[in-house]
Write an enzyme that holds these catalytic residues in place. Structure first.
Site, PDB file in Angstrom:
ATOM      1  N   PRO A   2       0.835  -1.211   0.000  1.00 20.30           N
ATOM      2  CA  PRO A   2       0.000   0.000   0.000  1.00 20.30           C
ATOM      3  C   PRO A   2       0.866   1.256   0.000  1.00 20.30           C
ATOM      4  O   PRO A   2       1.851   1.334   0.724  1.00 20.30           O
ATOM      5  CB  PRO A   2      -0.789  -0.106   1.309  1.00 20.30           C
ATOM      6  CG  PRO A   2      -0.701  -1.536   1.725  1.00 20.30           C
ATOM      7  CD  PRO A   2       0.598  -2.047   1.172  1.00 20.30           C
ATOM      8  N   GLU A   3       0.510   2.212  -0.847  1.00 19.14           N
ATOM      9  CA  GLU A   3       1.224   3.483  -0.929  1.00 19.14           C
ATOM     10  C   GLU A   3       0.302   4.595  -0.436  1.00 19.14           C
ATOM     11  O   GLU A   3      -0.774   4.326   0.081  1.00 19.14           O
ATOM     12  CB  GLU A   3       1.669   3.732  -2.372  1.00 19.14           C
ATOM     13  CG  GLU A   3       2.552   2.613  -2.929  1.00 19.14           C
ATOM     14  CD  GLU A   3       2.959   2.844  -4.382  1.00 19.14           C
ATOM     15  OE1 GLU A   3       3.040   4.001  -4.813  1.00 19.14           O
ATOM     16  OE2 GLU A   3       3.199   1.852  -5.083  1.00 19.14           O
ATOM     17  N   ARG A 111       2.003 -11.788   5.637  1.00 17.14           N
ATOM     18  CA  ARG A 111       3.460 -11.844   5.543  1.00 17.14           C
ATOM     19  C   ARG A 111       4.173 -11.429   6.827  1.00 17.14           C
ATOM     20  O   ARG A 111       5.389 -11.596   6.947  1.00 17.14           O
ATOM     21  CB  ARG A 111       3.944 -10.943   4.386  1.00 17.14           C
ATOM     22  CG  ARG A 111       3.377 -11.300   3.010  1.00 17.14           C
ATOM     23  CD  ARG A 111       4.077 -12.475   2.368  1.00 17.14           C
ATOM     24  NE  ARG A 111       5.498 -12.246   2.161  1.00 17.14           N
ATOM     25  CZ  ARG A 111       6.034 -11.661   1.087  1.00 17.14           C
ATOM     26  NH1 ARG A 111       5.243 -11.240   0.108  1.00 17.14           N
ATOM     27  NH2 ARG A 111       7.320 -11.512   0.973  1.00 17.14           N
TER      28      ARG A 111
END
Ligand code: ZN
Length: 269
Positions: A2-3, A111
């Site tokens: 996500p940015e 993750r």
């Protein structure tokens, strides 16, 4: 990962369920998520703190508490949502923060690279970040560039230059500006600098309006579990071999500093 637009969308989606609520404690199943504190310290530290506001700094979600801050970095696969405490926990939910209304703020991360930071001062985490790209004027952007000579793509990925950009919006803004990712900052003309500034602003603003980019199943979703819509607008990112939307030349991919860059060899000079 996500940015800026995705993190902004998530932060906005958490405002209604969280602002005004008080945390009651935390259960941490993967202690590295909240390190250096221990799960006990973290739970005692968050208990009784009330949420004043929710914002974003770079790629961090910033939850301002009546005392201190809770920052969340989603990294690759982190997700946040607010759910009633009797709703079953989804797999990979490693951190659960209790709320005074019987709901929970849940952090799920397949993750496990995502992190939660409970700090007294914001600067403990954000002091090395560059300015917010949507908060600076052209003159300030010019000043930032004047001190740089690196490749444009690397600059955009450097969080100390501008905070919040990643691979997707770096590639998209360079396409929009007609600039090759391997160009260096010291070769830009005044016109090109201004075009690049405008392209960064335009791409990020449009992506926020479309609630971010979801590339595939398992990718980013907002705080309500919904995918974003910006993927349909991508001009070059992830489109290797497909025709450029402007000139139909196949989009090329180039590995720069270990990260892939997508660009049109015709439109970007
Ligand atoms: Zn093209």
């Amino acid at each position: 990962m996500p940015e800026l637009p995705e993190v902004e969308t998530i932060a906005r989606g958490l405002q209604v369920p969280l602002v005004g609520r008080t945390f009651t404690g935390a259960t941490v199943a993967w202690p590295r998520t909240i390190a250096p504190q221990s799960p006990d310290e973290f739970s005692r530290g968050i208990a009784g703190r009330r949420v004043r506001s929710i914002g974003r700094r770079g790629k961090y979600i910033v939850i301002t508490l009546d005392q201190g801050y809770l920052l969340v970095h989603l990294m690759m696969t982190g997700r946040l949502k607010v759910a009633p405490s009797d709703q079953p926990l989804e797999r990979y939910t490693h951190t659960v923060l209790g709320l005074d209304n019987g709901c929970q703020l849940r952090f799920r991360d397949v993750r496990k690279f995502g992190r939660l930071y409970l700090v007294e001062e914001l600067s403990t985490i954000t002091s090395k970040l560059g300015p917010e790209p949507l908060a600076i004027q052209l003159e300030e952007f010019e000043e930032l560039l004047a001190r740089r000579s690196g490749r444009l793509k690397s600059l955009l990925l450097n969080q100390g230059f501008l905070a919040g950009m990643g691979n997707i919006y770096a590639d998209e803004s360079l396409f929009q500006a007609g600039l090759h990712p391997q160009r260096t900052a010291d070769t830009l003309t005044a016109v090109e600098r201004e075009r690049w500034y405008g392209a960064i602003q335009a791409v990020l603003t449009r992506a926020i309006r479309m609630r971010g980019t979801t590339l595939r199943d398992g990718g980013y979703v907002d705080a309500q579990g919904e995918a974003g819509d910006f993927q349909s607008q991508l001009a070059v990112y992830g489109r290797t071999g497909e025709p450029c939307r402007r000139c139909a030349t196949p989009v090329q991919r180039l590995v720069l500093g270990g990260r892939s860059s997508h660009f049109c060899p015709q439109c970007q000079t």
